[in-house]
Write a protein that holds these residues in place. Structure first.
Motif, short mmCIF file in Angstrom:
data_model
loop_
_atom_site.label_atom_id
_atom_site.label_comp_id
_atom_site.label_asym_id
_atom_site.label_seq_id
_atom_site.Cartn_x
_atom_site.Cartn_y
_atom_site.Cartn_z
N VAL A 35 0.86 -1.17 0.00
CA VAL A 35 0.00 0.00 0.00
C VAL A 35 0.91 1.23 0.00
CG1 VAL A 35 -1.78 1.28 1.24
CG2 VAL A 35 -1.78 -1.23 1.31
N GLU A 39 -2.31 5.91 -1.47
CA GLU A 39 -3.49 5.06 -1.24
C GLU A 39 -3.89 5.06 0.23
OE1 GLU A 39 -3.80 1.20 -4.06
OE2 GLU A 39 -2.02 1.24 -2.78
N LEU A 40 -2.90 5.01 1.10
CA LEU A 40 -3.21 4.98 2.53
C LEU A 40 -3.82 6.31 2.97
CD1 LEU A 40 -3.14 3.03 4.86
CD2 LEU A 40 -0.86 3.88 5.46
N ARG A 130 -10.26 -2.45 -3.95
CA ARG A 130 -9.03 -2.02 -3.28
C ARG A 130 -9.33 -1.60 -1.84
NH1 ARG A 130 -3.92 -3.27 -2.74
NH2 ARG A 130 -2.59 -1.47 -2.33
N MET A 134 -7.59 -3.32 1.45
CA MET A 134 -6.90 -2.54 2.48
C MET A 134 -7.55 -2.73 3.85
SD MET A 134 -6.02 0.85 0.22
CE MET A 134 -5.19 1.73 1.54
N LEU A 144 1.01 -1.63 8.76
CA LEU A 144 0.03 -0.85 8.01
C LEU A 144 -0.87 -0.08 8.98
CD1 LEU A 144 -0.92 -0.19 5.14
CD2 LEU A 144 -2.45 -2.16 5.26
#
Length: 154
Positions: A35, A39-40, A130, A134, A144
């Motif tokens: 990731v 995106e995070l 996605r 996640m 993460l």
């Protein structure tokens, strides 16, 4: 009650993504996924919006319970007993009737918020698939989780 509906909303948020991604085969065991920071950050933004919606729906559900002439604590006791086959609780016929009316109204609220949650995800740069990947990875990937917490704190 807040905990009960918070878990319900988390299930709705992740469940919504999983319902829309069911056509793709998901491995049984969660693999670590890559990731990137962008995106995070996008996930964190969606997560914050979900938290605000969570507060809204909790308030709306509490109002429904109170308008159903129930004390929140009593409703929660009955609800937990109804959800757990190992728990027994004595209720009056009137409580059963009020409980069912409240649950029916809450069930009518849920699709509205589920749709809002879907819209928040689809309006982001993340696909539903996605987002689900996640969310699932965050359940077990401590690194993460820490990265997400750092973004949320900044």
């Amino acid at each position: 009650m807040k905990k009960l509906f918070s878990s319900l909303l988390f299930v709705l948020a992740v469940g919504t993504a999983s319902m829309n991604a069911q056509s793709t085969a998901m491995p049984q065991q969660q693999e670590k996924i890559e990731v990137n920071d962008a995106e995070l950050a996008q996930f964190a933004e969606v997560y914050q919006q979900m938290r605000m919606m969570n507060q809204e729906v909790q308030q709306e559900m509490m109002t429904v319970v109170q308008n159903g002439d129930f004390e929140l604590q009593r409703f929660n006791e009955i609800h937990q007993a109804k959800m757990d086959p190992n728990k027994e609780i004595e209720t009056t016929a009137e409580e059963d009737k009020k409980y069912q009316a409240v649950v029916t109204e809450i069930e009518e609220i849920q699709p509205k918020y589920q749709k809002k949650m879907e819209e928040v995800i689809t309006e982001s740069d993340l696909s539903m698939e996605r987002y689900q990947q996640m969310a699932m990875a965050l359940r077990s990937d401590v690194e993460l989780q820490q990265r997400l917490q750092a973004i949320l704190k900044s």
